[in-house]
Design an enzyme around this catalytic site. Structure first.
Site, PDB file in Angstrom:
ATOM      1  N   THR A 383       0.847  -1.188   0.000  1.00 44.00           N
ATOM      2  CA  THR A 383       0.000   0.000   0.000  1.00 44.00           C
ATOM      3  C   THR A 383       0.888   1.245   0.000  1.00 44.00           C
ATOM      4  O   THR A 383       2.034   1.209   0.453  1.00 44.00           O
ATOM      5  CB  THR A 383      -0.935   0.026   1.219  1.00 44.00           C
ATOM      6  OG1 THR A 383      -0.158   0.133   2.414  1.00 44.00           O
ATOM      7  CG2 THR A 383      -1.767  -1.245   1.280  1.00 44.00           C
ATOM      8  N   GLY A 384       0.332   2.346  -0.521  1.00 45.47           N
ATOM      9  CA  GLY A 384       1.158   3.550  -0.668  1.00 45.47           C
ATOM     10  C   GLY A 384       2.284   3.282  -1.648  1.00 45.47           C
ATOM     11  O   GLY A 384       3.400   3.780  -1.472  1.00 45.47           O
ATOM     12  N   SER A 386       2.776   4.143  -4.807  1.00 44.50           N
ATOM     13  CA  SER A 386       3.034   5.024  -5.950  1.00 44.50           C
ATOM     14  C   SER A 386       4.169   6.009  -5.706  1.00 44.50           C
ATOM     15  O   SER A 386       4.615   6.688  -6.635  1.00 44.50           O
ATOM     16  CB  SER A 386       1.762   5.794  -6.315  1.00 44.50           C
ATOM     17  OG  SER A 386       1.353   6.622  -5.227  1.00 44.50           O
ATOM     18  N   SER A 387       4.632   6.123  -4.462  1.00 48.78           N
ATOM     19  CA  SER A 387       5.714   7.067  -4.166  1.00 48.78           C
ATOM     20  C   SER A 387       6.417   6.669  -2.875  1.00 48.78           C
ATOM     21  O   SER A 387       5.963   5.763  -2.157  1.00 48.78           O
ATOM     22  CB  SER A 387       5.166   8.495  -4.031  1.00 48.78           C
ATOM     23  OG  SER A 387       4.292   8.581  -2.905  1.00 48.78           O
ATOM     24  N   GLY A 388       7.516   7.356  -2.576  1.00 47.26           N
ATOM     25  CA  GLY A 388       8.209   7.181  -1.304  1.00 47.26           C
ATOM     26  C   GLY A 388       8.659   5.767  -1.025  1.00 47.26           C
ATOM     27  O   GLY A 388       9.153   5.048  -1.903  1.00 47.26           O
ATOM     28  N   ILE A 389       8.490   5.347   0.235  1.00 48.10           N
ATOM     29  CA  ILE A 389       8.948   4.030   0.683  1.00 48.10           C
ATOM     30  C   ILE A 389       8.249   2.919  -0.096  1.00 48.10           C
ATOM     31  O   ILE A 389       8.871   1.934  -0.506  1.00 48.10           O
ATOM     32  CB  ILE A 389       8.675   3.850   2.193  1.00 48.10           C
ATOM     33  CG1 ILE A 389       9.390   4.931   3.007  1.00 48.10           C
ATOM     34  CG2 ILE A 389       9.113   2.464   2.654  1.00 48.10           C
ATOM     35  CD1 ILE A 389       9.000   4.946   4.481  1.00 48.10           C
ATOM     36  N   SER A 515       6.560   3.481  13.249  1.00 46.79           N
ATOM     37  CA  SER A 515       7.400   4.671  13.383  1.00 46.79           C
ATOM     38  C   SER A 515       8.309   4.562  14.600  1.00 46.79           C
ATOM     39  O   SER A 515       7.949   3.941  15.609  1.00 46.79           O
ATOM     40  CB  SER A 515       6.515   5.914  13.524  1.00 46.79           C
ATOM     41  OG  SER A 515       7.266   7.030  13.956  1.00 46.79           O
ATOM     42  N   TYR A 528      -0.480  10.729  15.370  1.00 45.78           N
ATOM     43  CA  TYR A 528       0.218   9.772  14.502  1.00 45.78           C
ATOM     44  C   TYR A 528       0.755   8.590  15.298  1.00 45.78           C
ATOM     45  O   TYR A 528       0.514   7.420  14.951  1.00 45.78           O
ATOM     46  CB  TYR A 528       1.351  10.504  13.784  1.00 45.78           C
ATOM     47  CG  TYR A 528       2.223   9.623  12.917  1.00 45.78           C
ATOM     48  CD1 TYR A 528       1.702   8.986  11.805  1.00 45.78           C
ATOM     49  CD2 TYR A 528       3.577   9.458  13.207  1.00 45.78           C
ATOM     50  CE1 TYR A 528       2.506   8.193  10.993  1.00 45.78           C
ATOM     51  CE2 TYR A 528       4.387   8.668  12.409  1.00 45.78           C
ATOM     52  CZ  TYR A 528       3.849   8.034  11.301  1.00 45.78           C
ATOM     53  OH  TYR A 528       4.644   7.251  10.509  1.00 45.78           O
TER      54      TYR A 528
END
Length: 662
Positions: A383-384, A386-389, A515, A528
């Site tokens: 998941t996520g 499309s960019s970054g990690i 995190s 968060y």
């Protein structure tokens, strides 16, 4: 003078043949047809003279070792010494396999020796023939053996019994102790005996400094001898006259206890020593019934089994921790008198054994640690993606041959990432979804399962971060709802959706990108950190329920990473961060090693300090809170974004606490 050797390509056999080559005569060695390559390789490695070492095609499982009538006629009357070494020396082998090799094989070897009128049959038995006899077992003792329930002990005892009852040929019996590698080179061919504990010692070295005192077991005395002593003694005794019908203990006259042996190898491997050792015999006062009941409790059995698997120690080995037998070897000492052959002190060569094991036999050397070996043709959902990690991770697993499924909200960016990876040869599929919407999560799960059948690895990477102090959040309760909705409920919805198929297949891996803030309890990240901590806590609970069903959970307490998520806080442009590619390497590590948690040393240190000295840690966090004010974005001041910059004090503090969110 001619010799015949069974098991010549085995560990003891190859060194014995090399010793015999120092004498005159031809050496005939039994070789199965499908082992010819192994014989050739062994002969080359050992430097044998193939004009004098003659392979004889045969099979130990067949009558007279499978030799033909022509082979029997050719050898008849020519063999003065028949050495029988072929056997299974493995506590973990099946009872049937041990019976075929150790008992039937010995009978076939005896029949062959009689058929070719061999001068003397030299049988390599073992101290295992004594079973678990309590006390001193002499070389002239045999029927007194006790505790022969174990298949290995039983078959070694019974095979020696066949030799003792043999009337057709003269015989000599050798009972070696626990054979380890060569005292001069350390060479060994397999994990056995004390080597089973080397993985445990190595793990201690990785976790603790060598000076750290440890608690361990004392145990019984175990008899360890190097292979070169065994073959030197056998070679010498075999050629000495008037010793037929005798048995010889090739053992250490001063064996060490289990605790002493482990400490000897601990010193050799620079691992912590067991300073305080508890004698395992002290548990004998507990009635056997109670001990058995406790050890058979499901949680106890499972915990012990897990430890033994992790340390690669077969459960069959544990019964020898309290080994009760001592061995008298006066016959052997008498036969070796004046030869200069004696058992070297373990301390003098333990380092060679450790060094050879670490270079050639350590099981970790043979573990496939490549990403391709873990994900090739496996379905990996990120998941996520499309960019970054997420994108950096997807690129790595796609290049390694995974069926890569990337998920994100933005269609254009997602499909662009998919097409770029497909152009490089990756098997990549893209699905748009809003993971903060539970209905959309369910739709995604249904679609992925319909298209791919199952998911092997789920990487919950998509997340929302909000950096805002609590005082600025009094009227922004939706901040806490939004982070929980995506970071916790969205991730949990996917896990619960894919989990039924994983448990049905009894394999699956969930990786949650958490995190460092969960460990450090970073100020201004209450929304968060709380959402990530909720997923961490759920995963720890789930591990206890699902690990027995083949499901693994890995939590990655990711330090600060330079991604679009932290872009609103301009101060982060001046502090140390990981790149997405470096962060993806942590995810790859999680996929390959499947640990329960991956965290930086600083993150773990912060968690430990907070647990041991919470008030002192509170002072540090309060100082950081005052040092790093709310950003202009958190205050809703878009005009102030351009004026933000990090002070020297902030940069210095952030560098000291590298990777922590402030």
């Amino acid at each position: 003078m001619s010799y015949f050797v069974t098991g010549a390509t085995g560990f003891i056999g190859r060194f014995l043949v090399s010793n015999l080559l120092k004498r005159k005569g031809t050496i005939h060695v039994l070789v199965r047809k499908d082992s010819q390559k192994k014989f050739d390789a062994t002969a080359k490695k050992m430097g044998w003279d193939l004009k004098r070492v003659i392979p004889v095609a045969g099979d130990m499982t067949q009558p007279k070792c499978g030799l033909t009538a022509a082979q029997l006629r050719a050898l008849n009357g020519k063999i003065k010494h028949f050495f029988h070494l072929a056997a299974i020396y493995d506590l973990t082998a099946s009872a049937q396999a041990q019976r075929v090799a150790n008992i039937d094989g010995t009978q076939h070897a005896l029949d062959l020796a009689a058929a070719i009128a061999a001068g003397c049959f030299h049988h390599t038995s073992s101290i295992a023939a004594a079973g678990l006899y309590s006390g001193v077992f002499r070389e002239d003792m045999f029927d007194e053996a006790e505790g022969l329930d174990d298949p290995y002990l039983r078959t070694k005892h019974d095979s020696e019994g066949l030799v003792r009852n043999e009337k057709r040929v003269k015989w000599r019996i050798y009972r070696p102790g626990m054979v380890v590698g060569h005292s001069q080179t350390g060479e060994m061919d397999k994990i056995d005996g004390p080597y089973y504990f080397f993985t445990f010692l190595k793990k201690l070295r990785e976790m603790l400094p060598p000076w750290m005192p440890m608690l361990g077991l004392e145990g019984g005395r175990i008899n360890i001898i190097p292979v070169d002593y065994v073959v030197d003694a056998m070679d010498h005794i075999a050629h000495k006259p008037k010793l037929d019908g005798h048995c010889f203990h090739l053992t250490d006259p001063e064996p060490q206890r289990v605790g002493e042996v482990l400490n000897t190898f601990a010193r050799a491997g620079h691992t912590p020593e067991m300073t305080m050792r508890i004698d395992a015999r002290m548990f004998a006062f507990v009635p056997a019934g109670i001990r058995g009941a406790v050890t058979n409790l499901p949680p106890v059995k499972r915990f012990i089994g897990m430890l033994l698997r992790d340390f690669k120690i077969p459960k069959e080995v544990m019964k020898f921790i309290t080994y009760p037998t001592r061995f008298d070897n006066r016959e052997t000492e008498r036969a070796l008198r004046g030869s200069g052959i004696k058992v070297p002190n373990l301390d003098s060569y333990a380092w060679r054994l450790w060094d050879y094991w670490e270079r050639h036999l350590d099981p970790d050397l043979f573990v496939d640690r490549t990403l391709k070996g873990k994900v090739r043709n496996k379905v990996v959902v990120i998941t996520g993606g499309s960019s970054g990690i997420g994108l950096a991770t997807a690129e790595k697993v796609a290049a390694a041959g995974a069926v890569t499924v990337i998920v994100a909200r933005g269609e254009a960016e997602l499909f662009k990432a998919r097409d770029e990876m497909k152009a490089l040869g990756g098997k990549v599929f893209a699905y748009t979804a809003d993971l903060a919407d539970m209905a959309d999560c369910d739709r995604l799960v249904k679609q992925v399962l319909a298209d791919h059948g199952h998911v092997d690895i789920l990487v919950n990477n998509a997340g929302r971060s909000i950096r805002r102090s609590i005082e600025l959040s009094y009227d922004r309760f939706h901040d806490f709802e939004r982070t929980m909705q995506l970071n916790y409920f969205g991730s949990l919805r996917l896990i619960m959706g894919f989990m039924p198929k994983m448990t049905e297949r009894r394999k699956g891996h969930i990786i949650n990108i958490s995190s460092i803030g969960v460990l450090a309890n970073s100020p201004r990240f209450s929304a968060y950190v709380a959402s990530k901590a909720a997923l961490d806590a759920w995963s720890r609970c789930a591990q206890g329920e699902l690990s027995g069903k083949g499901i693994s959970f890995t939590t990655i307490n990711m330090p600060l990473v330079k991604t679009p998520m932290i872009a609103p806080t301009k101060m982060y442009d001046s502090v140390p961060t990981l790149t997405p590619d470096e962060a993806a390497d942590l995810v790859v590590k999680g996929i390959i090693e499947r640990p329960s948690r991956i965290a930086t040393r600083l993150g773990i240190f912060a968690s430990v300090v907070n647990a041991l000295a919470p008030k002192a840690y509170e002072v540090v966090m309060s100082t950081a809170f005052e040092l790093f004010p709310d950003s202009a974005a958190a205050k809703g001041d878009r005009k102030g974004l351009k004026d933000e910059h990090a002070s020297n004090e902030q940069i210095a503090f952030a560098s000291l606490m590298r990777g922590v969110h402030w």
